[in-house]
Design an enzyme around this catalytic site. Structure first.
Site, mmCIF file in Angstrom:
data_model
loop_
_atom_site.group_PDB
_atom_site.id
_atom_site.type_symbol
_atom_site.label_atom_id
_atom_site.label_comp_id
_atom_site.label_asym_id
_atom_site.label_seq_id
_atom_site.Cartn_x
_atom_site.Cartn_y
_atom_site.Cartn_z
ATOM 1 N N SER A 221 -22.571 5.746 -20.298
ATOM 2 C CA SER A 221 -21.963 6.780 -19.470
ATOM 3 C C SER A 221 -22.059 8.138 -20.175
ATOM 4 O O SER A 221 -23.142 8.551 -20.566
ATOM 5 C CB SER A 221 -20.516 6.389 -19.149
ATOM 6 O OG SER A 221 -19.989 7.181 -18.119
ATOM 7 N N ASP A 449 -25.730 2.336 -9.423
ATOM 8 C CA ASP A 449 -24.684 2.936 -10.247
ATOM 9 C C ASP A 449 -24.064 4.129 -9.519
ATOM 10 O O ASP A 449 -24.756 5.072 -9.163
ATOM 11 C CB ASP A 449 -25.286 3.395 -11.581
ATOM 12 C CG ASP A 449 -24.238 3.770 -12.614
ATOM 13 O OD1 ASP A 449 -23.225 4.394 -12.232
ATOM 14 O OD2 ASP A 449 -24.426 3.452 -13.792
ATOM 15 N N HIS A 478 -21.201 0.392 -12.771
ATOM 16 C CA HIS A 478 -21.489 1.384 -13.796
ATOM 17 C C HIS A 478 -21.468 0.734 -15.170
ATOM 18 O O HIS A 478 -20.485 0.112 -15.545
ATOM 19 C CB HIS A 478 -20.452 2.505 -13.712
ATOM 20 C CG HIS A 478 -20.649 3.613 -14.701
ATOM 21 N ND1 HIS A 478 -21.881 4.206 -14.905
ATOM 22 C CD2 HIS A 478 -19.780 4.228 -15.551
ATOM 23 C CE1 HIS A 478 -21.745 5.154 -15.825
ATOM 24 N NE2 HIS A 478 -20.495 5.184 -16.239
#
Length: 512
Positions: A221, A449, A478
């Site tokens: 991320s 995602d 994610h």
């Protein structure tokens, strides 16, 4: 892990509501600067100690039990003036269990920004045995986060929330954003230095202090943006790099979320198809279209007037944040939990007295809590230091919301509204990092995602010219590696573990 994922999604939703640039002569590639940096930082002696800080520190106690060491590294507040003020950055180290096959040191960042990592390094080592065997794993609380000279603006809320259905509700978010920004004014001297660029420089000081010529890195991320910045600034300092669910570096900043409404809606539609197959349990509709109609009707009702869910009030400000939890995962377990929450919300919108599920109760409680530990404030500070807001005029945000009322009705007012960065009292100290390099590294990610979209991953892949991308097709969650925040996938794990163990990249991009 489900509750962790659900609460992580809630935190992401809360942070959604989370300045001209000064020209800098700092080069994009700082390898030479790293060679000639101040010896007092790069050659400092590390004073390792136990991680537990008093009797009420269960995470520190767990780190100590696992054999971890902790320390504080001294770094400059402002790398352009290294002889000035210094700050402390807290780290943990978990030694490789097989010293005969130890490859080196790996630093981990799971995302955020604004997430403490000292303890999470232990969770990573449990999830990925190859790391425990072959690497000393470093967990660093980034500057101003956790125990690294923490910054806390004492914000009364953990989010701004949605701008709602009309001008009046939008003005409430503007007023709140201004107020939150003003509460950070007392930290003006440090705010410009909260940037990802400086955190990347901190990593290089840690590398040097550890006596490592090169350092390996695993980021997911936001951690992929930090990793990209590090590879750009210090391309000769990196060993093996894994980026899980990569951000497009060109998009990162306070307005990053502005276009996330449509991809989250696609995740919602994927869940709706699952809920339709389980209509006998959740009674939300027998087709995906019927389920989405129920969601849209719920949104329209709440936009007209708040509804009561147990002791909580659900209104146009927090409903999109609750619905955002569709991004918590695409497993049967995650979908079932989310469906139970939606069933409660729909029943409440029809005037029924309801009791929230345990998860829904916790999320609603969290969304009304003050920003006690400063997570939301420091996350915002990092974004504001990385890049100036697109506009400092609230009208720009309102026009954007209005332009997308039809095609982004639920999440548009949440993702496109004004942030505190539009009213920030200081400007970034440096321009954002432009990422274009040929450092060999491995990227992994999912096509569905909702947070770091696959289109953005492809853009990052293009800019990282010597990268290889392993894509998990058809997944709507994610992060994809090691089951840390989403379901495990054997194909992804094998690709990452092979690379971390051998250094061998796939000969070409592949799919899972």
């Amino acid at each position: 892990m489900l509750r962790v994922r659900r609460r992580a999604a809630a935190a992401a939703a809360a942070a959604l509501a989370s300045t001209s640039l000064i020209t800098s002569c700092t080069p994009q590639n700082e390898s030479a600067a790293g060679d000639d940096g101040p010896a007092r930082f790069e050659h400092q002696e590390i004073a390792w100690h136990s991680c537990k800080n008093g009797p009420k520190d269960p995470e520190g106690a767990e780190l100590d039990k696992a054999g971890a060491q902790c320390a504080e590294i001294t770094v400059p507040l402002d790398y352009q003036h290294p002889d000035g003020r210094t700050i402390k950055v807290a780290i943990s180290r978990l030694r490789a269990t097989n010293t005969a096959h130890r490859h080196g040191t790996l630093l981990y960042n799971p995302g955020g920004p604004g997430v403490p990592v000292r303890y999470l390094a232990l969770q990573l080592r449990h999830a990925a045995p190859v790391l425990a065997t072959n690497y000393d794993v470093i967990g660093m609380d980034p500057r101003f986060v956790g125990r690294s000279t923490p910054l806390n603006c004492h914000w009364p809320t953990v989010s701004i929330g949605s701008a709602g259905p009309d001008r009046g509700t939008f003005e409430k978010t503007v007023k709140l954003a201004k107020d939150l920004a003003s509460r950070c004014d007392s930290h003006r001297s440090v705010l410009p230095h909260a940037s990802t660029r400086n955190t990347a420089r901190d990593i290089d000081v840690i590398r040097a202090a550890l006596g490592e010529k090169k350092i390996s890195y695993l980021g997911s991320s936001y951690g992929t943006y930090l990793g990209q910045v590090y590879t750009q600034l210090f391309p000769n300092r990196v060993d093996r790099v894994v980026l899980d669910s990569a951000l497009n570096a060109d998009d990162y900043g306070p307005d990053l979320t502005s276009t996330l409404g449509p991809p989250v809606t696609r995740v919602l539609q994927a869940w709706a198809a699952w809920a339709a197959r389980h209509d006998r349990t959740y009674h939300l509709g027998s087709t995906a279209t019927e389920v989405m109609n129920a969601i849209n009707e719920l949104n329209k009702i709440v936009n007209l007037a708040p509804i009561q869910v147990g002791s909580h009030t659900v209104n146009s400000q927090n409903l999109p944040q609750l619905l955002w939890n569709a991004t918590a995962g695409d497993s049967d377990e995650a979908y079932a939990s989310y469906s139970a929450d939606v069933r409660v919300l729909v029943s409440a919108s029809h005037g029924h007295k309801v009791i929230p599920t345990q998860t829904l109760d916790q999320v609603l409680t969290d969304l009304t809590a003050p920003d006690t530990d400063g997570t939301f404030a420091v996350q915002t500070a990092i974004q504001c230091a990385d890049r100036a807001a697109t506009s400092r005029n609230p009208e720009t945000y309102y026009r954007n919301i209005q332009a997308h009322r039809a095609d982004d009705p639920i999440f548009g007012p949440l993702t496109r509204t004004v942030t505190p960065c539009a009213f920030w009292s200081v400007t970034p100290a440096e321009p954002p990092t432009e990422v274009h390099n040929d450092v060999p590294l491995l990227m992994v990610g999912a096509t569905g995602d909702p947070a770091t979209t696959y289109q953005g991953q492809l853009a990052a892949h293009h800019d990282l010219k010597n990268s290889r991308l392993v894509t998990l097709r058809g997944a709507f969650h994610h992060t994809v590696y090691a089951g840390l925040f989403a379901p495990k996938n054997r194909c992804i794990d094998e690709a990452v573990n092979y690379y971390l163990k051998t250094g061998g990249l796939p000969p070409s991009d592949t799919n899972c």
